[in-house]
Design a protein around this motif. Structure first.
Motif, short mmCIF file in Angstrom:
data_model
loop_
_atom_site.label_atom_id
_atom_site.label_comp_id
_atom_site.label_asym_id
_atom_site.label_seq_id
_atom_site.Cartn_x
_atom_site.Cartn_y
_atom_site.Cartn_z
N ASN A 1 -0.60 -1.26 -8.56
CA ASN A 1 -0.82 -1.08 -7.11
C ASN A 1 -2.24 -0.62 -6.90
OD1 ASN A 1 2.23 -1.05 -6.47
ND2 ASN A 1 1.98 0.57 -7.96
N PRO A 2 -3.18 -1.50 -6.95
CA PRO A 2 -4.57 -1.04 -6.92
C PRO A 2 -5.00 -0.45 -5.60
CG PRO A 2 -4.46 -3.43 -6.92
CD PRO A 2 -3.08 -2.94 -7.16
N LEU A 3 -4.32 -0.76 -4.52
CA LEU A 3 -4.76 -0.24 -3.24
C LEU A 3 -4.05 1.05 -2.88
CD1 LEU A 3 -4.81 -3.50 -1.20
CD2 LEU A 3 -6.73 -2.27 -2.09
N SER A 4 -3.22 1.56 -3.76
CA SER A 4 -2.40 2.70 -3.38
C SER A 4 -3.03 4.01 -3.77
CB SER A 4 -1.03 2.58 -4.06
OG SER A 4 -0.53 1.32 -3.86
N GLN A 5 -2.39 5.10 -3.35
CA GLN A 5 -2.93 6.42 -3.63
C GLN A 5 -1.85 7.28 -4.26
OE1 GLN A 5 -4.42 7.61 0.19
NE2 GLN A 5 -6.44 6.92 -0.41
N ALA B 1 1.91 4.29 9.44
CA ALA B 1 3.27 3.85 9.12
C ALA B 1 3.33 2.55 8.36
CB ALA B 1 4.06 3.74 10.43
N HIS B 2 2.22 1.84 8.23
CA HIS B 2 2.36 0.55 7.57
C HIS B 2 2.38 0.69 6.04
CE1 HIS B 2 -2.01 1.21 7.88
NE2 HIS B 2 -1.94 0.83 6.63
N ALA B 3 1.94 1.86 5.56
CA ALA B 3 1.97 2.03 4.10
C ALA B 3 3.26 2.73 3.73
CB ALA B 3 0.78 2.85 3.66
N MET C 1 0.87 -1.16 0.00
CA MET C 1 0.00 0.00 0.00
C MET C 1 0.91 1.21 0.00
SD MET C 1 -2.53 -1.62 2.77
CE MET C 1 -3.63 -0.29 2.82
N ARG C 2 0.89 1.92 -1.10
CA ARG C 2 1.84 3.00 -1.28
C ARG C 2 1.09 4.30 -1.38
NH1 ARG C 2 4.71 1.45 -6.63
NH2 ARG C 2 6.23 3.01 -6.01
N HIS C 3 1.69 5.32 -0.81
CA HIS C 3 1.20 6.68 -0.99
C HIS C 3 2.30 7.45 -1.69
CE1 HIS C 3 -2.17 5.86 1.66
NE2 HIS C 3 -1.35 5.33 2.51
N VAL C 4 2.05 7.80 -2.93
CA VAL C 4 3.10 8.43 -3.73
C VAL C 4 2.67 9.84 -4.10
CG1 VAL C 4 4.32 8.35 -5.91
CG2 VAL C 4 3.94 6.26 -4.65
N LEU C 5 3.58 10.79 -3.90
CA LEU C 5 3.36 12.15 -4.39
C LEU C 5 4.27 12.37 -5.59
CD1 LEU C 5 3.19 14.57 -1.34
CD2 LEU C 5 1.41 14.08 -2.98
N VAL C 6 3.71 12.85 -6.67
CA VAL C 6 4.55 13.13 -7.83
C VAL C 6 4.67 14.64 -7.97
CG1 VAL C 6 4.78 12.86 -10.31
CG2 VAL C 6 3.79 11.04 -8.96
#
Lengths: 478, 291, 404
Positions: C101-105, C163-165, C60-65
């Motif tokens: 990564n379908p569960l990520s944001q 913190a788990h993502a 589970m990823r949270h990515v800022l581009v």
């Protein structure tokens, strides 16, 4: 005042009507119902007719195939979703026209559909088995001198091109048989030249040359079947045999055992045109070639022909600067290209030409339409053109849209006039006469054009008698 | 890829036939298998009858391996017409029957039949479709679909394999149709939903051919025009890894994404230890700035 | 003229001519088809990254581009301009990212005029991001970027997340300078302690501060050579990174909604007549009114598409296939071994293609011992993630994870 001769009628000025290539359906529709009855006794014809039906019609037939009783028409209508009612009507119409199904009342009075008995029985035979084997299916011992697919392709191409070369008039090939010449004349593709009696190609013939090979073969055979009646060959039997050939497997040999004499004669003709290969006239086996198999492909518009690496592979590349590059060596193809392009360079494996206004107009004058030119270029496009992307512009054809549009524009350039037939009235003695007559014609609604200063007016053909009578009465009374 | 609205030039159909001898309808009456097989072959031939350029492949899925029943690798059989049946159809029928007999004969005698490994057969079918698309003449529009005819029930043991092949089929625009002869197959139904295919449970085996012809014969562009059985509601709940029960609320390990029905300190699949204190996220403490 | 020494320490202009045409040789028949096929196979093999075993990936990823919107993006060394090329590639990146990564944001940030501006919120809605990107094409690009402001902005956004993502920042940086208000090293240190992983893709040249940033936080730094390389660098970052040790593993509570039935129950959280309800994800837009949707199991608010984060109760909603999409990272298929073709098999097991002389190499699965052609091998390893042979053998089809 005087009446000048009528202006040219609209009929003669359009270019000669384009060549009609009927597919199997239209051909069958033009025949009588009894003929169709005899035809449907052959499983091959049933199969061929089935394949050419529109999509929805095919599904109707296959659903009804295993049902014994007539099915209510309302039920058949309910099979299709409401938004496609038009297609459903078209499908039903096609089936009725070809006598594939008939109306049959259901106990209870509602109208229903039932498949024609002979069609149903023979289609089931073709699908599931049973019935008699087709004529060319007896088992054979393996051929010592078997021919492979490449040889058959080359053979078919060579034989068929003999016919085409003959039409174009290039002297380098052997002539074709008198029978073939007769068929060409009958089809209107060539005419007898008045002076020396030799056959000369007509406008229709040029259009014929630009068609795809499958369509050419099919057209040719249609006319052959027309003339076959005279030679006491049963058209139904010939058609059935043709379709048997089209359903055979390429590269396999078939036996001539059990074929009637008429059929053997037919086979020899087919051998001459390149549809089958036989080593000797008396040989007991023959090989169908790709030309025979392609008969069933006539309907495919723009579809690539049966995967044939050598024969049907495209070789023309058209660039956006109107240059045409053709990777070919055969004279026939070069001659065909020369019909509508200006050939510039010729290399051992490549011919370069340019589509100019002059060259295209020359072709248009000869009766070829822009549609045919574009279709020919698309048919023989090099595979590279099919693969390349057109940079975001999605067009339906793989040719550059600029070239396609320009060819069409050159064609419409020639249609700058519309012609209406009429009668000219001029040289009126007085202005008043002119005004009276013109108003009368306008009132009748037959006035096409008028000019007050030169006192000239044009009236339509069928209004002319009426106006003439009025004028006579008027001049008598005044 | 083929445009959905325009009819394609060539349609490839891959039929996967489940021949596992422990399917209930076979154990009850072994003769029924021949009837069902005849219906499938007739259906396959009807598909070939639709258009001259349609293509066919048939895979037999037995419990010890899966094999292509048609086309044969290598040279095809030399078949002549014996009756009025079109030669190609006779070839299809004979090839399938011959190779199926070989497949059944090759089963190891002492092994007990396990479950039907349909996911593997679907994977083979997808590779075949990819090869067919690569080797086709450029410019030819091809649609492809897979039809699974089976009487087994589906188990969760192949879940991962099934999901992988379903997503691949979705990406490659291959429809997966399922014709169930006996049980309700929720997992395969999910696959039909994901790829856009049809799921049908046949009420009676006698009319199998009619059901196949009515429902599964039309290709993609034709399906919008005909009235066909709609999709039921598909159950997309996840099953917990410990009891295989369907959950509406579950606990998911953030490392390996396995689903549990209740909180436990160690994930059984990836053996990660979870922080004690439950599933609440722990905020990192703010550190004071050291001067 | 030809310089035959191959001294690798030399600069490129010193090595003389590279006679690439000599690589092409015709075989006996004068055809080059076999050689072309060989080149294609070699290229395909190079593209395959050697697989690692089942790795613990941050699912589970949270990515800022962060996209650089300074003057340097106007340069035309990438066609049609760096900025437009970036936008086009970002569209593909977003689709591929949510595919993998379908569960990520994902969230988008613009580095405009020495400030960091938020373009879209951190969310899982693909269409929103794409729409926002399409609105950017006409934007005027002036000024200089500020790397520190962007890093601080990212830190502010990503810090409160659980913190788990895995929390990541991807910067697309074209400028060679940065205009910062303070000491960027402290910001980098702060990000490092938070565990936010920063990667940079440079469009111009290698910049030392970017390299330091990436090294310190554990990210990756790449500089593009051309647009093809740019695309492959971007798509590389869609794969989940191996988990950093600082991340906590946690059990996340998730809801799996059963499809909403068309019942007549009134929903207290909505403002329409039953059974038509407004869906919560479109609450701001005003669209999305309809009967179908997914009900959150905890609070019964409706969402039209999954995955979603329930706004009322904070539960993450997903459906089983979404989780399954990421399983292939965890249970990867064992790579096939390459063997020289010596007639071991006539045809490929998966696709029935006959092996001919063109196939110099065939692939063999170590578990089921079947032979595959190179095309099937690339299909299996990139898209399918299932070995057809293993999946159809009763003793091999179980995909139990190895103990890691």
């Amino acid at each position: 005042m005087s009446e000048s001769s009528k202006s040219k009628s609209s009929l003669n000025l359009n270019p000669s009507p384009t060549l009609q290539c009927k597919d199997l359906h239209e051909y069958l529709k033009s025949r009588s119902a009894q003929f169709l009855e005899t035809l449907y006794n052959y499983p091959t014809i049933c199969l061929a007719v089935y394949r050419e039906l529109p999509e929805l019609a095919r599904h109707f037939v296959i659903r009804l195939l295993f049902v014994e009783q007539p099915v209510p028409q309302a039920v058949v209508t309910s099979w299709v979703s409401q938004t496609f009612a038009k297609e459903q009507a078209k499908a039903c119409e096609a089936l009725s026209e070809l006598s594939v199904w008939q109306e049959a009342p259901i106990p209870g009075g509602m109208p229903g559909w039932m498949l024609a008995q002979s069609f149903k029985k023979n289609l089931k035979v073709a699908l599931l088995g049973g019935g008699r084997a087709w004529s060319m299916s007896s088992s054979l011992e393996p051929d010592g001198k078997a021919r492979d697919v490449a040889f058959l392709d080359a053979y078919a191409l060579e034989r068929w091109e003999c016919v085409l070369h003959y039409m174009v008039g290039s002297a380098q090939t052997e002539g074709i048989s008198a029978d073939a010449v007769r068929i060409l004349l009958h089809a209107g593709l060539m005419t007898r030249d008045a002076e020396d009696g030799s056959a000369v190609i007509t406008r229709a013939g040029f259009q014929f040359l630009l068609l795809s090979t499958a369509k050419q073969v099919w057209l040719f055979l249609q006319h052959y079947l027309h003339t076959a009646e005279k030679r006491s060959l049963s058209a139904a039997e010939c058609l059935a045999f043709l379709y048997q050939l089209s359903f055979s497997t390429l590269g396999k040999d078939y036996s001539t055992e059990g074929m009637s004499n008429n059929m053997l004669v037919f086979l020899q003709h087919l051998r001459e045109f390149g549809l089958v290969y036989q080593r000797k006239r008396k040989a007991g086996r023959f090989y169908p070639t790709r030309l025979a198999l392609n008969i069933a492909q006539v309907r495919g518009v723009g579809a690539a022909p049966l995967a044939a690496p050598a024969q049907a592979r495209g070789y023309i590349v058209v660039e956006t600067n109107y240059r045409v590059y053709a990777y070919t060596q055969t004279n026939l193809q070069v001659a065909l290209l020369g019909l509508f392009t200006e050939l510039m360079y010729r290399f051992p494996n490549l011919v370069v030409g340019v589509l100019t206004r002059e060259s295209v107009r020359q072709a248009l004058r000869g009766g070829i339409t822009a549609e045919q030119i574009i279709h020919y270029l698309e048919q023989h496009s090099h595979p590279q053109m099919l693969k390349s992307e057109t940079g975001g512009i999605r067009t339906s054809s793989m040719l550059p849209p600029t070239v396609v549009d320009q060819i069409k524009l050159w064609e419409t350039e020639r249609n700058r006039f519309t012609y209406t037939e009429g009668v000219v009235y001029n040289q009126f003695l007085s202005q008043a006469d002119f005004v009276v007559l013109r108003d009368y014609a306008k009132q009748q609604g037959v006035l096409t054009w008028q000019n007050e200063r030169s006192r000239t007016m044009v009236v339509t053909r069928h209004g002319h008698d009426d106006v003439k009578k009025f004028w006579k009465r008027y001049s008598k009374s005044s | 890829m083929a445009d959905d609205d325009a009819p394609s030039d060539s349609s490839l159909l891959v039929i996967i036939v489940d021949t596992n001898p422990n399917q209930r309808y076979i154990t009850e009456d072994p003769k029924v298998l021949t009837n069902c097989l005849d219906a499938v072959i007739a259906f396959a031939n009807s598909h070939l009858m639709q258009k001259a350029r349609n293509e066919l492949a048939v895979i037999g899925c037995h419990f010890h391996k899966s094999e292509y029943l048609y086309p044969t690798p290598g040279k095809p059989l030399d078949v002549r017409q014996i009756d009025g049946q079109y030669e190609l159809f006779t070839l299809v029928e004979k090839t399938i029957k011959m190779r199926l007999v070989n497949l059944i004969k090759s089963q190891p005698p002492e092994e007990k039949p396990g479950e039907s490994l349909l996911a593997g057969a679907v994977a083979m079918a997808l590779c075949f479709i990819a090869k067919f698309r690569r080797e086709a003449t450029p410019g030819l529009r091809i649609t492809a679909r897979i039809l699974i005819v089976t009487g087994s029930s589906d188990t969760a043991a192949q879940y991962i394999n099934y999901m992988n092949v379903f997503f691949t089929a979705q990406k490659q625009q291959v429809l997966i149709d399922v014709c169930s002869l006996d049980k309700h197959l929720s997992l395969l139904q999910q696959g039909c939903d994901i790829t856009g295919g049809l799921y049908l449970k046949v009420p009676s085996l006698e009319g199998l051919l009619q059901y196949l012809l009515w429902v599964f014969l039309p290709e993609t562009s034709e399906r919008t025009k005909l009235v066909l059985p709609g999709r039921g509601r598909v159950d997309y709940r996840a099953a917990c890894f410990c009891h295989r029960e369907l959950l509406t609320i579950g606990y998911v390990c953030s490392v390996c994404l396995s689903v549990f029905c209740k909180f436990s300190p160690i994930c059984t699949t990836c053996h990660t230890v979870f922080k004690i204190g439950g599933p609440l996220p722990i905020k990192p403490k703010k550190k004071k700035m050291k001067v | 003229m030809a310089d035959d020494e191959q001294d690798t320490k030399e600069y490129r202009w010193e090595t003389g001519y590279e006679k690439t045409w000599e690589a092409i040789k015709e075989d006996e028949d004068g055809l080059v088809e076999g050689l072309v096929a060989e080149f294609a196979q070699k290229a395909a093999r190079k593209a395959v990254v050697p697989r690692r075993g089942p790795v613990r990936l941050g699912m589970m990823r949270h990515v800022l581009v962060a996209v650089d919107c300074s003057e340097a993006m106007n340069s035309q060394d990438l066609k049609p301009s760096r900025f437009l090329c970036t936008l086009k590639l970002l569209e593909k990146f977003i689709e591929e990212y949510f595919d993998q990564n379908p569960l990520s944001q994902l969230g988008l940030v613009l580095m405009k005029n020495k400030r960091a501006e938020k373009l879209t919120e951190l969310s899982g809605n693909v269409r929103k991001h794409l729409k926002a990107l399409q609105g950017l094409t006409d934007m005027a690009l002036t000024g200089e970027p500020s790397l520190q402001n962007t890093l601080e902005f990212a830190g502010r956004v990503l810090k409160p997340l659980p913190a788990h993502a895995s929390r990541e920042l991807l910067v697309l940086f074209a400028s060679l300078t940065t205009c910062d208000p303070g000491d960027i090293n402290t910001t980098i240190q702060a990000l490092k302690t938070e565990g936010i992983r920063c990667s940079v893709i440079g469009l111009a040249a290698e910049v030392r501060i970017c390299k330091k940033l990436c090294q310190d936080t554990g990210g990756e730094y790449g500089v593009v050579l051309d647009d093809v390389h740019y695309r492959s660098l971007l798509l590389d970052s869609t794969s989940p990174p191996p988990r950093a040790r600082a991340l906590d593993a946690g059990l996340v509570k998730m809801g799996f909604p059963h499809s909403a039935p068309q019942t007549n129950q009134t929903d207290p959280g909505t403002n329409a007549d039953p059974p038509i309800t407004v869906c919560m994800c479109h609450l701001d837009d005003g669209e999305g009114v309809g009967g179908e949707g997914h009900l959150c199991p905890q609070c019964r608010s409706k969402y039209c598409s999954l995955p979603a984060q329930c706004r009322t109760c904070g539960l993450t909603l997903a459906s089983a296939p979404h989780l399954a999409r990421s399983y292939h990272h965890l249970f990867p298929v064992e790579p096939y071994e390459e063997v020289a073709y010596e007639g071991q098999a006539q045809y490929c097991f998966a696709c029935l293609r006959n092996f001919t002389d063109i196939d110099k190499q065939v692939y063999r699965c170590g578990r089921c011992h079947e032979f595959y052609c190179w095309e099937c091998e690339s299909v299996v390893s990139t898209t399918l993630h299932v070995c057809p042979g293993c999946a159809s053998r009763p003793h091999l089809y179980q995909r139990l994870p190895d103990s890691s």
